[in-house]
Design a protein around this motif. Structure first.
Motif, PDB file in Angstrom:
ATOM      1  N   SER A  46       0.810  -1.228  -0.022  1.00 37.24           N
ATOM      2  CA  SER A  46      -0.017  -0.008  -0.047  1.00 37.24           C
ATOM      3  C   SER A  46       0.828   1.349   0.068  1.00 37.24           C
ATOM      4  CB  SER A  46      -0.809   0.058   1.305  1.00 37.24           C
ATOM      5  OG  SER A  46      -0.142   0.075   2.424  1.00 37.24           O
ATOM      6  N   ILE A  47       0.296   2.451  -0.645  1.00 36.74           N
ATOM      7  CA  ILE A  47       1.016   3.751  -0.719  1.00 36.74           C
ATOM      8  C   ILE A  47       0.100   4.532   0.046  1.00 36.74           C
ATOM      9  CG2 ILE A  47       2.237   5.406  -2.001  1.00 36.74           C
ATOM     10  CD1 ILE A  47       2.614   3.149  -4.091  1.00 36.74           C
ATOM     11  N   LEU A  48       0.318   5.131   0.807  1.00 36.24           N
ATOM     12  CA  LEU A  48      -0.544   6.067   1.541  1.00 36.24           C
ATOM     13  C   LEU A  48      -0.491   7.510   1.569  1.00 36.24           C
ATOM     14  CD1 LEU A  48      -0.570   4.084   5.065  1.00 36.24           C
ATOM     15  CD2 LEU A  48      -2.126   3.643   3.070  1.00 36.24           C
ATOM     16  N   CYS A  49       0.058   7.929   0.143  1.00 39.98           N
ATOM     17  CA  CYS A  49       0.449   9.479   0.083  1.00 39.98           C
ATOM     18  C   CYS A  49       0.508   9.482  -1.356  1.00 39.98           C
ATOM     19  CB  CYS A  49       1.552   9.855   0.715  1.00 39.98           C
ATOM     20  SG  CYS A  49       3.122   9.096   0.317  1.00 39.98           S
ATOM     21  N   GLY A  57       1.523  -3.314  -5.447  1.00 38.59           N
ATOM     22  CA  GLY A  57       1.565  -4.551  -6.050  1.00 38.59           C
ATOM     23  C   GLY A  57       3.224  -4.605  -6.638  1.00 38.59           C
ATOM     24  N   ASP A  58       3.976  -3.785  -6.782  1.00 41.79           N
ATOM     25  CA  ASP A  58       5.306  -3.832  -7.414  1.00 41.79           C
ATOM     26  C   ASP A  58       6.291  -4.544  -6.499  1.00 41.79           C
ATOM     27  OD1 ASP A  58       4.467  -2.246  -9.738  1.00 41.79           O
ATOM     28  OD2 ASP A  58       5.564  -0.523  -8.931  1.00 41.79           O
ATOM     29  N   SER A  59       7.048  -5.655  -7.140  1.00 49.31           N
ATOM     30  CA  SER A  59       8.267  -6.042  -6.480  1.00 49.31           C
ATOM     31  C   SER A  59       9.448  -5.297  -6.484  1.00 49.31           C
ATOM     32  CB  SER A  59       8.363  -7.457  -7.151  1.00 49.31           C
ATOM     33  OG  SER A  59       7.224  -8.348  -6.614  1.00 49.31           O
ATOM     34  N   ILE A  60      10.075  -4.815  -5.548  1.00 48.08           N
ATOM     35  CA  ILE A  60      11.215  -4.077  -5.410  1.00 48.08           C
ATOM     36  C   ILE A  60      12.214  -4.593  -4.667  1.00 48.08           C
ATOM     37  CG2 ILE A  60       9.765  -1.989  -5.659  1.00 48.08           C
ATOM     38  CD1 ILE A  60      10.190  -1.293  -2.791  1.00 48.08           C
ATOM     39  N   GLY A  61      13.686  -4.177  -5.138  1.00 54.34           N
ATOM     40  CA  GLY A  61      14.750  -4.542  -4.497  1.00 54.34           C
ATOM     41  C   GLY A  61      15.152  -3.781  -3.394  1.00 54.34           C
ATOM     42  N   GLU A  62      16.060  -4.285  -2.540  1.00 53.48           N
ATOM     43  CA  GLU A  62      16.597  -3.381  -1.635  1.00 53.48           C
ATOM     44  C   GLU A  62      17.396  -2.153  -1.856  1.00 53.48           C
ATOM     45  OE1 GLU A  62      19.823  -3.958   2.339  1.00 53.48           O
ATOM     46  OE2 GLU A  62      19.701  -5.717   0.804  1.00 53.48           O
ATOM     47  N   ASP A  63      17.333  -1.012  -1.312  1.00 54.77           N
ATOM     48  CA  ASP A  63      17.820   0.161  -1.623  1.00 54.77           C
ATOM     49  C   ASP A  63      17.077   1.096  -2.705  1.00 54.77           C
ATOM     50  OD1 ASP A  63      19.673   0.451   0.515  1.00 54.77           O
ATOM     51  OD2 ASP A  63      21.256  -0.526  -0.656  1.00 54.77           O
TER      52      ASP A  63
END
Length: 717
Positions: A649-652, A692-698
């Motif tokens: 979730s993105i709350l902004c 829903g995006d898969s993201i990497g560290e940093d």
């Protein structure tokens, strides 16, 4: 299985027999001529699959592994007699893919299934599907799974069995508003927890209405993700409590016993970190009373396998039923160490219809055992770490560490994946006394070499040396109490600092000597000693400079003289590049791990923590004092992913003002919902990811305008 693979498994602690302290020794409790199964499928992965396979091999039972695409080369696959692919990397498509697992059972002809813990270990539907196919589930029957696997029903059953219970709402919480209403009726603090959860998933403590609202949503999402069941219940949180559990065993003939208690109070985010058996707090009378209630509860649901009844215990030794785990517990090894009972073996015999070969009188408390859960995670931020294990050396390979057990599902070269729990191993130590077990644990942690991922050994090492832990003065809030600002790393005392300085100086001198020998090998005979008798050096540690003079002694020892008169005498056979240096420093056995070197800078691990140490000649140190350090550019206005995961979730939105510390993103990683907070007050400049995006560290998630630029940004818009 090839001889080479068998050798590797023995070296890595996954194939060898347990230690001589009584672990899995059976002590005459089991009879080998009792018929069980020819082939068992283990519906799990990692260390627990390897653990079950070890007992299967000792009992002469063939084992079948299941694996996802991410685990195709995993250790549990190599250990098994057969292995079947059940789906892609994600757990929902593989280890929670019931049709694929049932097909694997039929294809391999497995007569029984051991579920380990997690996944389908407490799933009554899975039990019924196996029973329909004539396959035995190695665990309790469907009634016990249904009732005790549901926290609400288990609490009602416990009350009927006259087991002490925690005050709370006897029903399912509908929504966040009802949760707030109930929390105020019960009285803060309260615990929100998934009705069908476990392992800390779907569990949140709240102290006010705002935390209850947020906790309800986070716990719901975690429960839905972990067990596909988002029902929550709410009950009083017993503050300053201890988490103590009773191991039980039952059979299909109405027999049930308990195997004493385990102290599991050292927790972080409701997940256990360090456990021990027995508890320093429980006296024989309390142990007997808790055990009797645990057995009564097991008998109330005709329990026929290994299970655990968990209690909260207050400072007056009043105990309250928390939940019953109808499966093998992560921390079962410490009970095996102190009772000599192979719990997996007992589960297999009970599943095959044999009565327990144990009575309560057979069970005593023999010695002390401690378990530390070693995770791939940042020990300061408590965030998961993934990567390739470039070096992996277990402490069992070091001298003087015979009373150590390592349950793991990895070897050197394994990969810690983002798809599953980041546990590396369960490190267990045994001693005749608690002090003995603790001393062995400290030495084992110092001699555990893990490279390629971050790990939590620094905080594990620090926990077991905390004065309150050593005294046994602990609660479930131990980590928050001891580390109110988070774990910041271990502060070395003067003796430990001297040891590190001496080790760093020795490593520097040994490397320089090797370099000189290499440069002169074509010009001088090998028998010509080109090593200087002494070196004047400056060792820089934590921005503090320590001038030292080193010298070789006639007996081959190495001496470090400090400018304050302290003298460190060191002897070791360490060779340049070896990952660990086992040395005797001033008569004390000390292990210093060598991680890497960049120029004069050494990265060493001492008492669990990693230290940056610079060793220079006196002249080089003088010149270095005239060089200015470059300050790192601040990136406070950037929110980066602290771990790989999925954006839930993105709350902004861009253009929105946010306050420092506000929850603005939720990232799911390792089956946990992780709220991310604004690092500053300001206005959102741009959002770089979507839900829903898969993201990497940093990876960059958001960018902000600093507060002082907020008005300018608003004018532009």
């Amino acid at each position: 299985m090839s001889a080479i693979v068998r050798t590797v498994l023995r070296r890595r602690g996954c194939y060898r027999r347990p230690i001589s302290a009584g672990l899995l020794s059976r002590r005459g409790y089991a009879t080998k001529d009792r018929k069980t199964f020819d082939k068992i499928l283990i519906a799990n992965r990692g260390e627990i699959a390897c653990r079950v396979m070890k007992t299967c091999k000792e009992m002469g039972i063939k084992s079948v592994a299941i694996y996802s695409d991410a685990d195709a080369q995993a250790l549990h696959v190599r250990m098994a007699d057969e292995a079947v692919r059940v789906g892609p990397a994600t757990a929902t498509e593989s280890y929670l893919n019931m049709p694929a697992i049932l097909e694997a059972v039929e294809t391999t002809g497995a007569q029984a299934v051991h579920p380990g813990y997690g996944f389908f270990s407490e799933n009554s539907v899975f039990f019924d599907e196996l029973e329909h196919r004539g396959v035995t589930f190695i665990g309790p029957a469907t009634h016990a799974l249904s009732v005790m696997g549901d926290k609400l029903e288990s609490k009602r059953t416990a009350m009927e069995a006259q087991v002490n219970t925690v005050p709370g709402f006897d029903g399912i919480v509908k929504d966040a508003d009802e949760a707030i209403k109930l929390a105020n009726e019960i009285g803060y603090p309260v615990m929100l927890k998934a009705s069908a959860g476990g392992g800390g998933k779907g569990m949140r403590i709240s102290w006010n209405d705002e935390e209850t609202r947020q906790g309800f949503h986070l716990a719901t999402e975690e429960a839905k993700s972990a067990v596909k069941d988002d029902r929550l219940l709410i009950e009083k949180f017993v503050d300053k409590s201890r988490h103590i559990e009773i191991q039980v065993l039952g059979d299909k003939h109405g027999n049930a016993i308990h195997l004493n208690e385990r102290e599991c109070s050292i927790q972080r985010r409701n997940q256990k970190v360090v456990e021990e058996a027995p508890s320093t707090f429980i006296d024989p009378g309390t142990r007997s009373a808790m055990g009797a209630q645990a057995v009564a509860l097991a008998k109330a649901v005709d329990y026929s396998s290994a299970g655990t009844v968990e209690f909260l215990v207050d400072s007056s030794k009043n105990f309250y039923f928390l939940e019953m785990n109808t499966r093998l517990q992560v921390e079962h090894p410490i009970t095996e160490l102190t009772t000599g009972v192979d719990i997996v073996e007992q589960m297999i015999y009970s599943a095959a219809g044999h009565p327990l070969s144990l009575t309560q009188d057979d069970i005593g408390v023999n010695g002390w055992a401690i378990e530390a859960r070693v995770y791939a995670e940042d020990p300061v931020r408590f965030l998961p770490s993934i990567g390739y294990l470039s070096t992996y050396i277990e402490p069992t390979e070091r001298p003087g560490l015979e009373n150590v057990r390592v349950d793991t599902g990895i070897v050197e070269g394994s990969t810690i994946s983002m798809y599953y729990d980041p546990m590396i191993s369960k490190l267990c130590t045994y001693g005749e006394t608690r002090d003995e077990a603790l001393a062995t644990m400290a030495k084992a942690l110092d001699n555990y070499c893990i490279r390629g991922v971050n790990h939590n050994i620094p905080i594990l090492r620090d926990i077991i040396t905390q004065p309150s832990f050593i005294k046994g003065d602990i609660t479930t809030n131990f980590i928050n109490d001891v580390y109110p600002d988070g774990f910041q790393g271990r502060t070395l005392n003067s003796e430990e600092t001297d040891e590190l300085i001496a080790a760093a100086a020795f490593m520097h001198v040994r490397r320089e000597e090797l370099a000189r020998q290499f440069l002169n090998q074509d010009r001088q005979s090998e028998d010509i000693d080109i090593t200087p008798e002494s070196w004047d050096l400056v060792v820089t540690l934590n921005k503090e400079r320590y001038p030292v003079t080193t010298s070789w002694e006639m007996d081959g020892g190495f001496t470090v003289e400090m400018d304050n008169g302290r003298r460190m005498e060191l002897s070791t056979d360490w060779s340049v590049g070896e990952p660990m240096m086992l040395a005797n420093i001033n008569g004390k056995d000390v292990t210093v791990q060598y991680e890497s070197r960049r120029g004069r800078r050494l990265y060493l691990r001492h008492y669990g923590d990693k230290h940056s140490v610079v060793v220079q000649s006196t002249r080089s140190a003088e010149l270095a004092g005239h060089v200015l350090d470059k300050s790192a550019e601040s990136q406070l206005n950037i929110l980066r992913a602290p771990m790989p995961g999925v954006v839930k979730s993105i709350l902004c939105v861009a253009g929105e003002s946010v306050a420092e510390g506000a929850n603005i993103v939720t990232l799911e990683a390792m089956k946990m919902q992780n709220p991310l907070f604004a690092p500053m007050s300001g206005i959102v400049k741009e959002v770089f990811v979507r839900e829903g995006d898969s993201i990497g560290e940093d990876e960059v998630i958001l960018e902000f305008y600093p507060q002082e630029q907020e008005s300018k940004a608003q004018q532009k818009q």
